[in-house]
Motif scaffolding. Structure first.
Motif, short mmCIF file in Angstrom:
data_model
loop_
_atom_site.label_atom_id
_atom_site.label_comp_id
_atom_site.label_asym_id
_atom_site.label_seq_id
_atom_site.Cartn_x
_atom_site.Cartn_y
_atom_site.Cartn_z
N LEU A 200 0.97 -1.07 -0.06
CA LEU A 200 -0.06 0.01 -0.05
C LEU A 200 0.85 1.39 0.05
O LEU A 200 0.42 2.21 -0.66
CB LEU A 200 -1.14 0.05 1.11
N ALA A 201 1.83 1.03 0.70
CA ALA A 201 2.88 2.48 1.09
C ALA A 201 3.87 2.65 0.16
O ALA A 201 4.82 3.66 0.25
CB ALA A 201 2.82 2.89 2.55
N GLY A 202 4.45 1.69 -0.49
CA GLY A 202 5.55 1.52 -1.21
C GLY A 202 6.85 1.57 -0.33
O GLY A 202 7.20 0.69 0.34
N ALA A 203 7.84 2.73 -0.49
CA ALA A 203 8.88 2.88 0.26
C ALA A 203 8.57 2.79 1.93
O ALA A 203 9.57 2.09 2.40
CB ALA A 203 9.42 4.13 -0.06
N LEU B 36 10.40 0.13 4.59
CA LEU B 36 11.44 0.39 5.76
C LEU B 36 10.81 -0.14 6.78
O LEU B 36 11.39 -0.70 7.83
CB LEU B 36 11.34 1.96 5.93
N LEU B 37 9.09 -0.15 6.88
CA LEU B 37 8.72 -0.67 8.04
C LEU B 37 8.78 -2.51 8.14
O LEU B 37 9.22 -2.83 9.29
CB LEU B 37 7.18 -0.66 7.89
N LEU B 38 9.11 -2.73 7.14
CA LEU B 38 9.37 -4.36 6.96
C LEU B 38 10.57 -4.60 7.54
O LEU B 38 10.94 -5.84 7.95
CB LEU B 38 9.13 -4.69 5.83
N VAL B 39 11.68 -3.79 7.10
CA VAL B 39 12.94 -4.01 7.66
C VAL B 39 13.19 -3.95 8.99
O VAL B 39 13.87 -4.94 9.72
CB VAL B 39 13.99 -2.93 6.83
N LEU B 40 12.64 -3.17 9.36
CA LEU B 40 12.58 -2.80 10.88
C LEU B 40 12.06 -4.12 11.81
O LEU B 40 12.66 -4.46 12.79
CB LEU B 40 11.93 -1.66 11.37
#
Length: 260
Positions: free
Chosen positions: A168-171, A175-179
């Motif tokens: 849904l939000a792309g970038a 970033l949220l997935l990496v964290l």
């Protein structure tokens, strides 16, 4: 009439008998010069102060009336040590490099040399076993284990949320997935470190102490010193770290290191 061989009897001066034992008569002071001391005391009698001097000690006794070599109680000869005490030979310290009544930090000497040394012995089958641990380490172990397990569970749910945000939000979703993935890895590492700490590995104890310090720093930065939910997790981590360094826990770690 007197004969030439007889002398006329003459009286002693002052009417004294010339045949008296003391031709000089009594002492002018009324005392016999061979009698008592002029001061009324016999020079060989008692001490003028009313006490006779103590008799000399018998031969072969010490100055205090005991056997030769006798010493007063409490006196110690040079180099004497109390019974039952012996200093460590060669100036050695107590095991673990700690002085009595003090704390001395030393870097761990049992650092892992391979990935196999990092993984728990026997796998995760003994994750719920705490036999042989002191009470303080048992409490610390369960805190680390439960905290890490909760982190793994929330991390798995976070991955699902991160995948949805990525679509849904792309970038921002990336970033949220990496964290979330970093948090999941750290939570799993905390579980592994807790199990290695339970095995008596000092490097794992030091690593968990670093995790507690990092949690406290992040809590302070996130809340700005005003408190909040982050403080609870940080304080729990600090409590678990302190329990690993109390005297009972240190003694247990030292015992494991000596028998390794």
């Amino acid at each position: 009439m007197s004969t030439p061989y007889e002398q006329p009897a003459s009286e002693s001066p002052e009417g004294q008998d010339p045949h008296s034992p003391n031709p000089q008569g009594p002492n002018p002071q009324g005392q016999n010069p061979q009698g008592p001391n002029p001061y009324g005391q016999n020079p060989q009698g008692p001490n003028p102060y009313g006490q006779n001097p103590p008799p000399p000690p018998p031969p072969g006794t010490g100055p205090y009336g005991g056997a030769p070599g006798y010493q007063q109680p409490g006196y110690q000869q040079p180099g004497y040590q109390q019974p039952g005490y012996a200093p460590p030979p060669g100036g050695q310290q107590q095991p673990g490099g700690q002085q009595p009544g003090g704390f001395r930090f030393e870097m761990p000497t049992d650092a892992p040399r391979s990935v196999q040394d990092v993984m728990p012995v026997g796998g995760f089958s003994g994750i719920f076993t705490t036999n042989g641990l002191p009470t303080e380490l048992k409490v610390s172990y369960w805190i680390w284990l439960i905290g890490g397990a909760l982190g793994v569970v929330f991390g798995l749910f976070g991955i699902l949320a991160g995948l949805a945000a990525l679509a849904l939000a792309g970038a921002f979703g990336a970033l949220l997935l990496v964290l979330v993935l970093i948090g999941l890895v750290l939570a799993a590492a905390q579980v592994i470190l807790a199990m290695k700490m339970k095995e008596g590995r000092q490097w794992a104890r030091l690593a968990l102490s670093g995790v507690a310090a990092l949690n406290l720093i992040l809590a302070i930065m996130a809340s700005g010193g005003n408190g909040g939910p982050n403080w609870f997790g940080a304080l729990v981590s600090v409590t678990a770290a302190v329990l690993m360094w109390v005297p009972t826990s240190r003694a247990w770690f030292d015992g494991v290191a000596r028998h390794a």
